[in-house]
Scaffold this motif. Structure first.
Motif, PDB file in Angstrom:
ATOM      1  N   LEU A  24       0.832  -1.199   0.000  1.00  9.52           N
ATOM      2  CA  LEU A  24       0.000   0.000   0.000  1.00  9.52           C
ATOM      3  C   LEU A  24       0.868   1.250   0.000  1.00  9.52           C
ATOM      4  N   ASN A  25       0.577   2.179  -0.900  1.00 11.51           N
ATOM      5  CA  ASN A  25       1.253   3.477  -0.927  1.00 11.51           C
ATOM      6  C   ASN A  25       0.566   4.382   0.079  1.00 11.51           C
ATOM      7  N   VAL A  26       1.323   4.931   1.008  1.00 13.86           N
ATOM      8  CA  VAL A  26       0.750   5.807   2.028  1.00 13.86           C
ATOM      9  C   VAL A  26       1.622   7.043   2.193  1.00 13.86           C
ATOM     10  N   ASP A  27       1.037   8.098   2.706  1.00  8.84           N
ATOM     11  CA  ASP A  27       1.805   9.319   2.966  1.00  8.84           C
ATOM     12  C   ASP A  27       2.652   9.196   4.221  1.00  8.84           C
ATOM     13  N   ASP A  28       2.161   8.466   5.217  1.00  5.72           N
ATOM     14  CA  ASP A  28       2.860   8.367   6.490  1.00  5.72           C
ATOM     15  C   ASP A  28       3.000   6.892   6.883  1.00  5.72           C
ATOM     16  N   VAL A  29       4.122   6.300   6.513  1.00  6.51           N
ATOM     17  CA  VAL A  29       4.379   4.888   6.806  1.00  6.51           C
ATOM     18  C   VAL A  29       4.331   4.626   8.306  1.00  6.51           C
ATOM     19  N   THR A  30       4.922   5.505   9.085  1.00  2.00           N
ATOM     20  CA  THR A  30       4.971   5.310  10.537  1.00  2.00           C
ATOM     21  C   THR A  30       3.572   5.271  11.143  1.00  2.00           C
ATOM     22  N   ALA A  31       2.682   6.158  10.712  1.00  2.00           N
ATOM     23  CA  ALA A  31       1.323   6.193  11.260  1.00  2.00           C
ATOM     24  C   ALA A  31       0.574   4.897  10.972  1.00  2.00           C
ATOM     25  N   SER A  32       0.660   4.405   9.731  1.00  2.00           N
ATOM     26  CA  SER A  32      -0.013   3.140   9.414  1.00  2.00           C
ATOM     27  C   SER A  32       0.631   1.974  10.134  1.00  2.00           C
ATOM     28  N   SER A  34      -1.624 -14.271   8.832  1.00  2.00           N
ATOM     29  CA  SER A  34      -2.114 -13.323   7.838  1.00  2.00           C
ATOM     30  C   SER A  34      -1.082 -13.101   6.748  1.00  2.00           C
ATOM     31  N   ALA A  35      -1.544 -12.603   5.621  1.00  2.00           N
ATOM     32  CA  ALA A  35      -0.612 -12.129   4.593  1.00  2.00           C
ATOM     33  C   ALA A  35       0.117 -10.908   5.150  1.00  2.00           C
ATOM     34  N   ASP A  36       1.322 -10.676   4.657  1.00  2.00           N
ATOM     35  CA  ASP A  36       2.078  -9.502   5.083  1.00  2.00           C
ATOM     36  C   ASP A  36       1.452  -8.230   4.511  1.00  2.00           C
ATOM     37  N   ILE A  37       1.717  -7.134   5.169  1.00  2.05           N
ATOM     38  CA  ILE A  37       1.312  -5.816   4.683  1.00  2.05           C
ATOM     39  C   ILE A  37       2.588  -5.009   4.506  1.00  2.05           C
ATOM     40  N   VAL A  38       2.795  -4.515   3.297  1.00  3.43           N
ATOM     41  CA  VAL A  38       3.960  -3.695   2.991  1.00  3.43           C
ATOM     42  C   VAL A  38       3.474  -2.262   2.819  1.00  3.43           C
ATOM     43  N   LEU A  39       4.040  -1.367   3.583  1.00  2.00           N
ATOM     44  CA  LEU A  39       3.687   0.052   3.509  1.00  2.00           C
ATOM     45  C   LEU A  39       4.843   0.791   2.855  1.00  2.00           C
ATOM     46  N   VAL A  40       4.536   1.500   1.775  1.00  2.00           N
ATOM     47  CA  VAL A  40       5.559   2.211   1.017  1.00  2.00           C
ATOM     48  C   VAL A  40       5.187   3.683   0.963  1.00  2.00           C
ATOM     49  N   THR A  41       6.156   4.547   1.200  1.00  2.00           N
ATOM     50  CA  THR A  41       5.897   5.984   1.134  1.00  2.00           C
ATOM     51  C   THR A  41       5.524   6.382  -0.290  1.00  2.00           C
ATOM     52  N   ARG A  42       4.365   7.023  -0.418  1.00  2.00           N
ATOM     53  CA  ARG A  42       3.907   7.503  -1.718  1.00  2.00           C
ATOM     54  C   ARG A  42       4.987   8.394  -2.325  1.00  2.00           C
ATOM     55  N   GLY A  43       5.265   8.211  -3.607  1.00  3.90           N
ATOM     56  CA  GLY A  43       6.291   8.977  -4.302  1.00  3.90           C
ATOM     57  C   GLY A  43       7.649   8.297  -4.314  1.00  3.90           C
ATOM     58  N   SER A  44       7.773   7.172  -3.626  1.00  4.11           N
ATOM     59  CA  SER A  44       9.046   6.464  -3.544  1.00  4.11           C
ATOM     60  C   SER A  44       9.502   5.984  -4.919  1.00  4.11           C
ATOM     61  N   ARG A  45      10.785   6.075  -5.177  1.00  5.72           N
ATOM     62  CA  ARG A  45      11.356   5.649  -6.460  1.00  5.72           C
ATOM     63  C   ARG A  45      11.286   4.135  -6.644  1.00  5.72           C
ATOM     64  N   GLN A  46      11.081   3.383  -5.572  1.00  8.40           N
ATOM     65  CA  GLN A  46      10.982   1.929  -5.718  1.00  8.40           C
ATOM     66  C   GLN A  46       9.647   1.498  -6.318  1.00  8.40           C
ATOM     67  N   LEU A  47       8.688   2.421  -6.395  1.00  5.85           N
ATOM     68  CA  LEU A  47       7.382   2.114  -6.984  1.00  5.85           C
ATOM     69  C   LEU A  47       7.424   2.352  -8.496  1.00  5.85           C
ATOM     70  N   PRO A  48       6.669   1.562  -9.259  1.00  8.14           N
ATOM     71  CA  PRO A  48       6.586   1.815 -10.691  1.00  8.14           C
ATOM     72  C   PRO A  48       6.058   3.226 -10.954  1.00  8.14           C
ATOM     73  N   GLY A  49       6.581   3.880 -11.957  1.00 12.81           N
ATOM     74  CA  GLY A  49       6.240   5.269 -12.247  1.00 12.81           C
ATOM     75  C   GLY A  49       4.754   5.555 -12.339  1.00 12.81           C
ATOM     76  N   ARG A  50       3.995   4.648 -12.935  1.00 13.64           N
ATOM     77  CA  ARG A  50       2.562   4.908 -13.149  1.00 13.64           C
ATOM     78  C   ARG A  50       1.753   4.915 -11.856  1.00 13.64           C
ATOM     79  N   ILE A  51       2.278   4.311 -10.790  1.00 15.79           N
ATOM     80  CA  ILE A  51       1.534   4.302  -9.522  1.00 15.79           C
ATOM     81  C   ILE A  51       2.260   5.055  -8.426  1.00 15.79           C
ATOM     82  N   ARG A  52       3.411   5.594  -8.715  1.00 19.92           N
ATOM     83  CA  ARG A  52       4.282   6.199  -7.707  1.00 19.92           C
ATOM     84  C   ARG A  52       3.577   7.236  -6.844  1.00 19.92           C
ATOM     85  N   GLU A  53       2.729   8.059  -7.416  1.00 22.74           N
ATOM     86  CA  GLU A  53       2.088   9.140  -6.670  1.00 22.74           C
ATOM     87  C   GLU A  53       0.664   8.809  -6.212  1.00 22.74           C
TER      88      GLU A  53
END
Length: 128
Positions: A10-18, A45-64
């Motif tokens: 999941l792309n989120v603005d605040d990884v720490t908060a989630s 449960s399945a794992d939950i990965v939290l990624v900071t929105r805008g991160s370069r590790q995300l594919p460009g089309r979903i980065r933001e």
């Protein structure tokens, strides 16, 4: 193919908060942390990965993109007791406990980034 594990990212603005939400209220623990992301796990449960929105590790089309209409759903036992526990803890209940006519007893929480966590217990449908 042989799947050995699964995760939702999941792309989120605040990884720490989630991360704090999922660890404090739902029993997940951090297994991998690095700048801009965290992986949360629990054995049932399945794992939950939290990624900071805008991160370069995300594919460009979903980065933001932010999660929109995303709901992480957990089928659990004794949903009423969990609803009461989370309510007492002050968790952000978005949808109070209710029972649907088709046999779904559920409630929903919303994390600080707007991710909906739904908790479901299946019961005999009304009228059966």
């Amino acid at each position: 193919m042989h799947i050995i594990s699964s995760a939702v990212s999941l792309n989120v603005d605040d990884v720490t908060a989630s991360s704090n939400f999922f660890t404090a209220h739902l029993g997940f623990h951090e297994t991998v942390t690095a700048r801009g992301f965290v992986t949360l796990a629990r054995p049932d449960s399945a794992d939950i990965v939290l990624v900071t929105r805008g991160s370069r590790q995300l594919p460009g089309r979903i980065r933001e993109q932010r999660p929109a209409g995303v709901m992480v759903s957990f089928t659990i036992t004794d949903v009423a007791a969990e609803h009461e526990r989370l309510r007492r803890e002050g968790a952000p209940v978005a949808t109070p406990l209710r029972e649907e006519p088709w046999g779904e007893r559920l409630f929903q929480l919303t994390d600080p980034n707007g991710i909906v966590a739904q908790f479901v217990e299946w019961v005999p449908p009304a009228g059966t």
